[in-house]
Design an enzyme around this catalytic site. Structure first.
Site, PDB file in Angstrom:
ATOM      1  N   TYR A  66       0.866  -1.182   0.000  1.00 60.75           N
ATOM      2  CA  TYR A  66       0.000   0.000   0.000  1.00 60.75           C
ATOM      3  C   TYR A  66       0.903   1.233   0.000  1.00 60.75           C
ATOM      4  CZ  TYR A  66      -3.085   3.648   1.813  1.00 60.75           C
ATOM      5  OH  TYR A  66      -3.777   4.832   1.987  1.00 60.75           O
ATOM      6  N   ASP A  86      -2.404  -1.132  -3.863  1.00 60.82           N
ATOM      7  CA  ASP A  86      -2.782   0.232  -4.202  1.00 60.82           C
ATOM      8  C   ASP A  86      -1.497   1.034  -4.407  1.00 60.82           C
ATOM      9  OD1 ASP A  86      -3.815   2.741  -4.468  1.00 60.82           O
ATOM     10  OD2 ASP A  86      -4.709   2.849  -2.467  1.00 60.82           O
ATOM     11  N   HIS A 108     -12.531   1.733  -3.327  1.00 60.08           N
ATOM     12  CA  HIS A 108     -11.795   0.967  -4.334  1.00 60.08           C
ATOM     13  C   HIS A 108     -12.589  -0.284  -4.677  1.00 60.08           C
ATOM     14  CE1 HIS A 108      -7.710   2.979  -3.900  1.00 60.08           C
ATOM     15  NE2 HIS A 108      -8.386   3.459  -2.868  1.00 60.08           N
TER      16      HIS A 108
END
Length: 684
Positions: free
Chosen positions: A145, A185, A289
């Site tokens: 992330y 991400d 998301h």
């Protein structure tokens, strides 16, 4: 085999959304995702809040990484089905977190990472719980992330260092002959096709090329044709448009698919023959998301190798049990019974020794009962005063019996069953005599017999009822309004406290003290006030009417007109009528969060979702619609309506465009066009 990656934006709030709210536990949620390896980002939990329902999912091994400083922020988790259990796991990307926790990883391959960064810098980059690495023998999986874009210089420096450090670790793994899969991400877009409005983004950022930002340049140089990694979605779907994975839910941009693709599955070239497909699952709700996934062939179509066999340890045989690495949550002390509970510090620890046991205090335990527990304390009185002789039996510390004379305590009136107790044969515990001049309050007690509370102890209801000061006069509760100070209350005493059923209400006016929402405020009702009122709506009779600012605010008694007061309060507290936007539809209320003179002020914008800035007009029977109210051309997406909610409009402020609140997804302030229009209006 299927690998899925999803930024859940807090796993605790996931079950508040449909369809996850219908699941009873996290096991059904993990199974509903239908993947063998599930990588989650932005968990926003701590280890202390991770229960067995989340950590011990049947059929899966869980690997967590938590932020070390900002608790409840970021955090990643990798769930692996037991059929594909990794052979090694590592928290973080620097290898220092595993060493500090005593679980040293054998994945290795750090390259120039330890040379370009100091240990303190690497620990700082790894302190936010952003990376979990698992070794599946065929490939190394990195669940990551990346930091979000932040305007502060400190966070920008942290972000660029993080991107560079990850690139060094990826290059080191590839140089070591390992195949790498990166999921998560990335918080940046790769190409213009991955952005909902690339021209506006470049215009807002003040750039002429889409890849001029540092983060876009980073992924552009990492992915083919410039770098060693392949964007698996673009490998299988090179021209698919509007395949977005993230939307600004505050602007309600997901219904019109106005977002960006910032979640990726990247893989090295050696894994391409194993890949079957890559998808963006935009129909799965629950976060800002959506998941992205990649599917592997169970059998390599090129050489015919079985996927499970090449991912298993070298000495593994079909049917053997595969143990997960030590980083797995199933080995945590709180789930293995090794962690000490708070009650363990108060319980006596015992060990078997010669048919008995020894406690922490050194007492000898025989048959499960200590000598102290077998003793009984008996203190009786003869009712006339005097002395009592208590004889203690011989013990290890005292060879001969001794006689001690103590003063007998005063007589205590107790129940017959407790006043005098028959003395049992055996050792007795001696109670030390009271000090000189100190009153003795000893009672006849026996070990194991509960003593009732004192008669003078207050009950809970005594704190809720009026306290009696003198006979026939009740002291009101502090802070309780009274309509009549001369109202008589039943007398009470400490011996017989009144019950709640006997309590009288202290306010007689149903309008003022009733909490029933069904009370009709239009019914004429009068009440008497015992204290000066400040409502300012006092009148001599119910027929007279005055304004709120004309009444006598110091009168201690009188009547007040309920219908007039109720109507005035209604008019004062009536909410403002919601205005309509240029679509002639009710607008939506917003609050200014940006630091400045208008911070905290409320305003209205169009309630429709945000769309592209260069969209066509709203068509009706083949023609563009002109709104008569504003004489403006509007489209099917959010119009440029703007209006403040409270307070008079400042000079020069009018309803109009507010680009930063409606169009800008990067948080930039782009109101130069509005300022120039205001200057033109002032000049005119």
């Amino acid at each position: 085999m299927r690998i899925l990656s999803w930024n859940v934006n807090s796993v605790r709030t996931l079950r508040q959304y449909h369809p996850w709210c219908e699941h009873k536990n996290y096991q059904t949620i993990i199974e509903a995702l239908n993947a063998d390896i599930i990588c989650l980002q932005e968990m926003k939990i701590t280890r202390s809040s991770t229960d067995s329902d989340l950590a011990l999912v049947p059929g899966y091994d869980a690997f967590f990484s938590y932020p070390k400083r900002r608790h409840g922020y970021s955090g990643v988790t990798t769930y692996v089905r037991t059929d594909y259990t990794p052979i090694e796991a590592e928290e973080g990307f620097s290898g220092l977190l595993s060493k500090s926790s005593g679980i040293e990883s054998k994945i290795g391959c750090y390259g120039q990472l330890w040379h370009e960064f100091s240990p303190a810098e690497l620990l700082e980059l790894d302190s936010e719980g952003r990376v979990v690495i698992t070794d599946h023998r065929l490939f190394v999986l990195i669940n990551i992330y990346f930091p979000v874009d932040d305007p502060s210089e400190e966070r920008q420096a942290f972000r660029f260092k993080f991107y560079h450090a990850i690139r060094l670790r990826i290059e080191a793994l590839i140089a070591g002959g390992r195949q790498v899969v990166i999921v998560g991400d990335v918080n940046t877009t790769h190409q213009e096709i991955d952005h909902c409005d690339p021209r506006k983004s470049m215009r807002d950022l003040g750039i002429s090329c889409f890849h001029e930002t540092p983060t876009r340049r980073w992924i552009h140089e990492l992915v083919q044709p410039r770098g060693p990694m392949y964007d698996m979605f673009r490998y299988f779907h090179p021209t698919q448009e509007k395949a977005f994975t993230c939307w600004n839910t505050l602007l309600n941009a997901r219904p019109v698919n106005y977002g960006t693709r910032i979640d990726y599955v990247l893989a090295t070239e050696g894994l391409i023959p194993w890949m079957a497909d890559a998808t963006v699952e935009a129909d799965i709700m629950g976060s800002d998301h959506c998941p992205v996934a990649v599917t592997f062939h169970d059998t390599n179509p090129v050489n015919g190798d079985c996927l499970k066999n090449v991912m298993a340890p070298p000495d593994w045989k079909p049917g053997d049990k595969r143990d997960p690495p030590r980083l797995c949550a199933k080995f945590w002390d709180e789930f293995t019974g090794k962690q000490q509970k708070l009650s363990s510090f108060f319980n006596k620890k015992s060990t078997s020794l010669s048919g008995g046991s020894t406690t922490e205090l050194g007492e000898t335990r025989s048959g499960g009962i200590t000598q102290e527990e077998r003793k009984e304390t008996i203190i009786a009185t003869n009712g006339k005063g005097g002395t009592l002789e208590i004889t203690t039996p011989p013990s290890e510390s005292c060879a001969q019996p001794s006689t001690i004379s103590v003063a007998a305590p005063p007589a205590v009136h107790a129940q017959p069953s407790q006043s005098t107790l028959p003395a049992r044969s055996g050792p007795s515990k001696l109670r030390a005599p009271t000090r000189k001049g100190q009153k003795s309050k000893q009672k006849a007690i026996k070990v194991g017999v509960k003593v009732p509370p004192s008669q003078g102890q207050s009950s809970i209801s005594s704190f809720l009822l009026p306290k009696t000061t003198t006979a026939g006069t009740a002291k009101p509760i502090v802070g309780e309004p009274m309509c009549d100070a001369t109202q008589d209350l039943p007398s009470t005493s400490l011996e017989t406290p009144p019950s709640l059923e006997d309590a009288q209400p202290l306010f007689e006016n149903p309008l003022a003290c009733s909490s029933d929402p069904g009370v009709d405020l239009d019914v004429p009702t009068t009440g008497r006030l015992s204290q000066p009122t400040t409502l300012g709506t006092m009148s001599a009779s119910p027929n007279s009417s005055t304004d709120l600012d004309q009444g006598d605010s110091t009168s201690s008694a009188g009547t007040w007109s309920t219908p007039n007061a109720a109507s005035q309060w209604r008019s004062l507290m009536r909410p403002k009528v919601i205005p309509k936007c240029w679509h002639d539809e009710p607008a939506k209320e917003w609050v200014v969060n940006k630091t400045g003179p208008n911070q905290g002020r409320m305003f209205y914008l169009c309630a429709r979702p945000v769309g592209p800035s260069d969209i066509g007009l709203l068509n009706f029977e083949g023609k563009s619609v002109i709104v008569p109210k504003s004489r403006r051309l509007v489209g099917e997406y959010r119009c440029d309506f703007f209006e403040w909610k409270n307070g008079p409009k400042r000079k020069g402020q009018q309803g109009g465009r507010i680009r930063s609140a409606t169009e800008n997804l990067n948080g930039e302030d782009t109101r130069q066009g509005e300022d120039s229009s205001l200057k033109k209006s002032r000049t005119k």
